[in-house]
Motif scaffolding. Sequence first.
Motif, mmCIF file in Angstrom:
data_model
loop_
_atom_site.group_PDB
_atom_site.id
_atom_site.type_symbol
_atom_site.label_atom_id
_atom_site.label_comp_id
_atom_site.label_asym_id
_atom_site.label_seq_id
_atom_site.Cartn_x
_atom_site.Cartn_y
_atom_site.Cartn_z
ATOM 1 N N UNK A 1 0.796 -1.226 0.000
ATOM 2 C CA UNK A 1 0.000 0.000 0.000
ATOM 3 C C UNK A 1 0.831 1.278 0.000
ATOM 4 N N UNK A 2 2.027 1.266 0.585
ATOM 5 C CA UNK A 2 2.745 2.531 0.753
ATOM 6 C C UNK A 2 4.246 2.280 0.789
ATOM 7 N N UNK A 3 5.004 3.351 0.596
ATOM 8 C CA UNK A 3 6.467 3.291 0.666
ATOM 9 C C UNK A 3 6.898 3.463 2.118
ATOM 10 N N UNK A 4 7.468 2.403 2.687
ATOM 11 C CA UNK A 4 7.953 2.438 4.075
ATOM 12 C C UNK A 4 9.480 2.527 4.069
ATOM 13 N N UNK A 5 9.997 3.416 4.908
ATOM 14 C CA UNK A 5 11.438 3.623 5.041
ATOM 15 C C UNK A 5 11.797 3.429 6.505
ATOM 16 N N UNK A 6 12.691 2.483 6.802
ATOM 17 C CA UNK A 6 13.132 2.215 8.168
ATOM 18 C C UNK A 6 14.641 2.382 8.255
ATOM 19 N N UNK A 7 15.086 3.242 9.178
ATOM 20 C CA UNK A 7 16.531 3.431 9.403
ATOM 21 C C UNK A 7 17.259 3.453 8.055
ATOM 22 N N UNK A 8 16.955 4.427 7.192
ATOM 23 C CA UNK A 8 17.482 4.381 5.825
ATOM 24 C C UNK A 8 19.008 4.266 5.788
ATOM 25 N N UNK A 9 19.481 3.298 5.029
ATOM 26 C CA UNK A 9 20.892 2.924 4.884
ATOM 27 C C UNK A 9 21.402 2.108 6.069
ATOM 28 N N UNK A 10 20.775 2.236 7.240
ATOM 29 C CA UNK A 10 21.299 1.576 8.438
ATOM 30 C C UNK A 10 21.037 0.092 8.485
ATOM 31 N N UNK A 11 19.869 -0.343 8.049
ATOM 32 C CA UNK A 11 19.568 -1.770 8.085
ATOM 33 C C UNK A 11 20.421 -2.535 7.077
ATOM 34 N N UNK A 12 20.694 -1.941 5.917
ATOM 35 C CA UNK A 12 21.624 -2.567 4.967
ATOM 36 C C UNK A 12 23.032 -2.600 5.550
ATOM 37 N N UNK A 13 23.436 -1.544 6.237
ATOM 38 C CA UNK A 13 24.763 -1.540 6.869
ATOM 39 C C UNK A 13 24.848 -2.612 7.948
ATOM 40 N N UNK A 14 23.717 -2.905 8.608
ATOM 41 C CA UNK A 14 23.684 -3.940 9.643
ATOM 42 C C UNK A 14 23.977 -5.313 9.047
ATOM 43 N N UNK A 15 23.622 -5.525 7.794
ATOM 44 C CA UNK A 15 23.949 -6.797 7.141
ATOM 45 C C UNK A 15 25.459 -7.013 7.071
ATOM 46 N N UNK A 16 26.204 -5.916 7.189
ATOM 47 C CA UNK A 16 27.668 -5.995 7.199
ATOM 48 C C UNK A 16 28.231 -5.770 8.602
ATOM 49 N N UNK A 17 27.354 -5.842 9.604
ATOM 50 C CA UNK A 17 27.794 -5.757 10.996
ATOM 51 C C UNK A 17 27.893 -4.358 11.553
ATOM 52 N N UNK A 18 27.357 -3.362 10.850
ATOM 53 C CA UNK A 18 27.454 -1.988 11.316
ATOM 54 C C UNK A 18 26.119 -1.285 11.356
#
Length: 579
Positions: free
Chosen positions: A176-193
């Motif tokens: 239904x909508x564009x959701x943005x969570x911790x932009x850039x941060x959750x992807x960085x978490x995939x690398x441990x940061x």
Amino acid sequence: MEKIIKNGMVYDPLNNIDGDKMDICIKDGKVVDSVSDSAEVIDASGKIVMAGGVDPHTHIAGAKVNVGRMYRPEDSKRDVETKFGGRRAGSGFSVPSTFMTGYRYAQMGYTTAMEAAMPPLLARHTHEEFHDMPILDHGAFPLFGNNWFVMKYLKEGDLDKCAAYAAWLLRVTKGYAIKIVNPAGTEQWAWGGNVHGINDPVSYFDVTGADIIKGLAEVNEMLGLPHAIHLHCNDLGHPGNYETTIASFDVPKDIKPAPKYGNRDKILYATHVQFHSYDGTNWRDFKSAAPKVADYVNKNDHIVIDIGQVTLDETTTMTADGPMEYDLHSLNGLKWANCDVEMETGSGVVPFIYAARAPVPASQWGVGMELFLEVKDASKVCLTTDSPNAGPFTRYPRVIAWLMSNKYRMNLIENELHKWAQTKTTVATLDREYSLSEIAQVTRATAAKVLGLSDTKGHLGVGADADIAVYDINPETQDFSADYMEVEKAFGNASYVLKDGTVVVIDGTMTNPDLYGRTYWINTHGKAEAEEAVKADVEKWFKQYYSVNLANYPVQDTYIPHSVPLIGDSVEAAEGASK
């Protein structure tokens, strides 16, 4: 199929009705001007009448919600629904099972609820749980803020491809909508940061949170989507994060709105802002920054916020902000679940206890109340608990009573809360009390409008869905500030609730548990040339990176038996939309 609700005191901010004694006529599931003399009568004398409640941000369906149910048997024991009167059995206090979720919302007079974070890869599971959730109309917000395709197109500066991809993802996930969570941060978490603030770049893609917020806000308006971008800011829960919050609010401020985008008038929806309104450098010198954040909201008209009010319960936190959940686990030492969802997002689940006598939870309660009371215009605020993160949605009646009674708040502050509620926040100095009209605004009208659904939701004008709640409280005879427990009881056990004109609750008890609501989703398209290019990219990256074939990714129509597709610009049913 005709009914008339007679003699109730109606609160309907979208139609400027403030406690007027009037009748509400219903025919074929809609509010109408008049009905025949043979219409069924519901007597609402001495009671108030509002549209069905609309929850714009809750976590009620999907993979992480199910994890929360499975790994917290101690939570399941706290609330149990027995199989009785056609109801299905269920359990769960902070994370109720699917059938119970529908029942509990309906008992409070809520008829619409939006799942606020759907991993696209796991969309089918979300819709399967919607299928088992009675009463509620619903929709789900796919997660975009850490998606590889989004970051690739933003890095390349190609908004046309980004918009075409967003349109494709909304269609195939029935989102239904564009959701943005911790932009850039959750992807960085995939690398441990993680990232800290909106200007830290994510690895490889080299785009920042600010780039993602601005780019997706522009995409949202290019597509003319009914809901504003739905933003969970960076640095959730960290002292000093209010600066990031206000900077994030400012990013899309000057974006030109679409010529037509349904009936909303905001560019940005910022969620659970209580968790993003902290000053200080650590928890020793922490203090509330709610007055500063509220001042920004008061002075700017492009934004709506929801609060994420702490309810002082033991609950289950769950969010696509994976690094935040790890920080929480490190803080409280309780069990932790974590998941990285391939090229799209990640999430975590951690139990938490908001103890009234503990300094930080007491302060967080105060911060949320400050935001409610300091934002002057209720049309800029939605009542939420970020359920179940700050507390379960079943506590909405208690939050309503807090808002309507300064006496209730002060009794809590003086007798139950840690002294930080008074020394770290200004809540004890605020004596504002919400009116019933303002309660209707923050629980119905604001949400319906910012979601782009106020043609049919959040009000009781002619043509609206006949989603209606009747509550046994009387502003002519009751002092709500003194009788706050009666307010809480009434909003928790509606006298009548109607869904599409059918009575589903009487005196807080389900009477028609087998009625199921609609699924709203977006069927829209980007530019044809961009869509062809995106299709090629999707096919290539699915083969290279995804664990499923592309053909197994889309949500088929059979998952959505009560489908209501909407399109950009006009927010009309998408019949005849291009394939």
